[in-house]
Enzyme design. Structure first.
Site, mmCIF file in Angstrom:
data_model
loop_
_atom_site.group_PDB
_atom_site.id
_atom_site.type_symbol
_atom_site.label_atom_id
_atom_site.label_comp_id
_atom_site.label_asym_id
_atom_site.label_seq_id
_atom_site.Cartn_x
_atom_site.Cartn_y
_atom_site.Cartn_z
ATOM 1 N N TYR A 1 -14.424 16.799 -16.575
ATOM 2 C CA TYR A 1 -14.946 15.439 -16.576
ATOM 3 C C TYR A 1 -16.062 15.304 -15.524
ATOM 4 O O TYR A 1 -15.917 15.793 -14.394
ATOM 5 C CB TYR A 1 -13.783 14.474 -16.288
ATOM 6 C CG TYR A 1 -14.227 13.067 -16.042
ATOM 7 C CD1 TYR A 1 -14.904 12.351 -17.026
ATOM 8 C CD2 TYR A 1 -13.985 12.437 -14.832
ATOM 9 C CE1 TYR A 1 -15.319 11.058 -16.806
ATOM 10 C CE2 TYR A 1 -14.390 11.132 -14.604
ATOM 11 C CZ TYR A 1 -15.059 10.456 -15.599
ATOM 12 O OH TYR A 1 -15.481 9.171 -15.373
ATOM 13 N N LYS B 1 -6.389 6.072 -20.205
ATOM 14 C CA LYS B 1 -6.631 6.520 -21.569
ATOM 15 C C LYS B 1 -5.368 6.315 -22.432
ATOM 16 O O LYS B 1 -4.995 5.199 -22.655
ATOM 17 C CB LYS B 1 -7.103 7.983 -21.535
ATOM 18 C CG LYS B 1 -8.205 8.242 -20.472
ATOM 19 C CD LYS B 1 -9.473 7.522 -20.797
ATOM 20 C CE LYS B 1 -10.523 7.410 -19.704
ATOM 21 N NZ LYS B 1 -10.564 8.232 -18.557
ATOM 22 N N ARG C 1 0.845 -1.208 0.000
ATOM 23 C CA ARG C 1 0.000 0.000 0.000
ATOM 24 C C ARG C 1 0.877 1.253 0.000
ATOM 25 O O ARG C 1 0.459 2.321 -0.435
ATOM 26 C CB ARG C 1 -0.967 -0.010 1.195
ATOM 27 C CG ARG C 1 -1.839 1.217 1.262
ATOM 28 C CD ARG C 1 -3.127 1.075 2.070
ATOM 29 N NE ARG C 1 -3.070 0.222 3.219
ATOM 30 C CZ ARG C 1 -2.512 0.526 4.398
ATOM 31 N NH1 ARG C 1 -1.965 1.711 4.568
ATOM 32 N NH2 ARG C 1 -2.504 -0.342 5.389
ATOM 33 N N ASP D 1 -5.645 18.633 -15.361
ATOM 34 C CA ASP D 1 -5.980 17.290 -15.860
ATOM 35 C C ASP D 1 -5.568 17.264 -17.331
ATOM 36 O O ASP D 1 -6.197 17.891 -18.176
ATOM 37 C CB ASP D 1 -7.484 17.053 -15.688
ATOM 38 C CG ASP D 1 -7.907 15.654 -16.129
ATOM 39 O OD1 ASP D 1 -7.191 15.057 -16.951
ATOM 40 O OD2 ASP D 1 -8.963 15.190 -15.670
HETATM 41 C C1 LIG Z 1 -10.507 13.966 -18.552
HETATM 42 C C2 LIG Z 1 -10.683 12.861 -17.546
HETATM 43 N N1 LIG Z 1 -10.176 13.016 -16.313
HETATM 44 C C3 LIG Z 1 -10.317 12.059 -15.371
HETATM 45 C C4 LIG Z 1 -11.006 10.886 -15.629
HETATM 46 C C5 LIG Z 1 -11.139 9.841 -14.573
HETATM 47 O O1 LIG Z 1 -10.228 8.813 -14.781
HETATM 48 P P1 LIG Z 1 -10.493 7.280 -14.390
HETATM 49 O O2 LIG Z 1 -11.658 6.792 -15.184
HETATM 50 O O3 LIG Z 1 -9.206 6.618 -14.723
HETATM 51 O O4 LIG Z 1 -10.798 7.261 -12.929
HETATM 52 C C6 LIG Z 1 -11.549 10.683 -16.915
HETATM 53 C C7 LIG Z 1 -12.285 9.457 -17.209
HETATM 54 O O5 LIG Z 1 -12.968 9.343 -18.215
HETATM 55 C C8 LIG Z 1 -11.395 11.704 -17.889
HETATM 56 O O6 LIG Z 1 -11.900 11.571 -19.120
#
Ligand SMILES: Cc1ncc(COP(=O)(O)O)c(C=O)c1O
Length: 394
Positions: A109, A206, A56, A181
């Site tokens: 998101y 992604k 962890r 992000d």
């Molecule tokens: C731009 C963006 N940030 C964060 C996330 C969250 O990531 P995760 O699905 O790996 O938790 C996503 C998920 O689709 C996303 O598209």
């Protein structure tokens, strides 16, 4: 052979494969192994080998992924998490306390919005959304208790951009941290830390993984003190990546520069084709001269990315029928993988936002988001044409 070539001499494609590479010396296996273990044997009571005590807190395979991500980010350190949301949650829990305020770009998101609205709000952390293209509005929205600005650029799903350098100037002047992000572009197409951000966040699910094999996330920063704090919080709340997921993601890192090049080429072809199609009202792609922030995209990004969204001249039902009629492009949440993925954000990633709010932000019910994959673009275009013909006739 040495473990770590001098990273400064390497170009991005080479860096993704060789930089900070860690070997396992027992067998010289070319792939770093999966250390699938919960705990580690003490050399003697209280004496740990290489600092590993419990998975962890840290794990060699997770560390190998962190080394690879930090090479892409241009940082000394990066942290890998069980998901992108785990990375964002850890960041918020590590940096914020009750009564703090967070400023966010308007289009982010949906899961990030849900985190603030339905979880962090209960802990006394307040937040507000601001149009990050209106610098005056951004300055006005800052409160004495504002600690963090969290932006997403390009934003999901409208592709709206935020000028990272301009935001960094404002946050620095107000003693706030700026987190970005960078999931849609990765540090290879936009290095947010070089542009002035304090923290780079990625959903590695992604482009970094690229094969839809894992859910994961990462955080990187040049600020060692901040990274120590995030590592402590990650260990405490248990949001670290699993060894197996880290290993799979590590394989993705090696091909991400090559994949991104084709994603960008294909997205440009698809965006230009869609823009010429009479059934299409609007295409949101930063690589089109018609995109309102084309100049900012050219200045801030190294390329335009593999994501776009578009609106058909159609009812919501027809837009959904178009998605259902596609044979090659897959209707699935997520993005950045080898296969092209398509979604309707109003019913998927942004379904929790009230309709009026979605419409204000440009997320109409008929908006279609497309992650352009690595297929031959001619096959993708044929698939779009046959789906349009199925729904609209000729
Ligand atoms: C731009 C963006 N940030 C964060 C996330 C969250 O990531 P995760 O699905 O790996 O938790 C996503 C998920 O689709 C996303 O598209």
């Amino acid at each position: 052979m040495a473990d770590t070539p001098n990273q400064n001499n390497l170009r991005p494609e080479t860096r993704a494969i060789h930089s900070r590479r860690v070997y396992e010396h027992e067998s010289n296996s070319i792939l770093f192994p999966i250390h699938q273990t919960a705990t580690y044997v003490h050399e003697s009571v209280g004496v740990l080998k290489a600092g590993y005590g419990y998975s962890r807190g840290g794990n060699p395979t997770v560390n190998a992924l962190e080394q690879a991500i930090s090479a892409l980010e241009g940082t000394e350190q990066a942290l890998a998490f069980r998901s992108g949301m785990a990375a964002i949650t850890t960041m918020c829990m590590g940096l914020l306390k009750a009564a703090d305020h967070v400023l966010m770009s308007e289009v982010v998101y949906g899961g990030t919005v849900r985190l603030f609205q339905q979880v962090l709000g209960n802990f006394g952390i307040s937040y507000s959304f601001v149009d990050t293209n209106d610098l005056h509005a951004v300055k006005q929205a800052i409160r004495p208790e504002s600690r963090l600005m969290f932006i997403e650029t390009p934003a999901n799903p409208t592709m709206m951009l935020t000028d990272i350098g301009a935001m960094a100037e404002i946050t620095r002047a107000h003693n706030m941290l700026l987190a970005v992000d960078n999931t849609f572009l990765t540090p290879l197409l936009q290095n947010v830390l070089d542009l002035g951000a304090d923290i780079s966040m990625l959903s590695t699910t992604k482009y970094i993984d690229g094969h839809n094999a894992t859910i994961g996330g990462s955080l990187a920063s040049h600020n060692f003190e901040l990274m120590d704090r995030l590592r402590l919080v990650r260990k405490t709340i248990g949001t670290i990546s699993s060894p197996m997921d880290a290993w799979l993601t590590l394989q993705g890192v090696k091909t991400v520069p090559a994949r991104l090049r084709v994603h960008c080429e294909n997205a440009q072809i698809v965006a230009e084709w869609l823009e010429k199609n009479p059934r299409v009202v609007r295409v949101n792609y930063p690589g089109l001269p018609s995109f309102p922030q084309y100049e900012l995209a050219k200045r801030q990004q190294k390329a335009f990315g593999g994501m776009l969204s578009f609106e058909l001249n159609a009812t919501t039902e027809q837009a959904k029928a178009f998605i259902d009629a596609l044979k090659l492009t897959t209707c699935a949440e997520s993005l950045g993988s080898v296969e092209s993925l398509i979604t309707n954000p109003a019913t998927a990633s942004h379904c929790d936002l009230p309709k009026a709010e979605r419409e204000r932000l440009g997320i109409s019910d008929g908006l279609i988001r497309l992650s352009v994959g690595l297929e031959n673009p001619a096959d993708l275009l044929e698939d779009f044409q046959q789906a349009l013909t199925t729904v609209f006739g000729s």
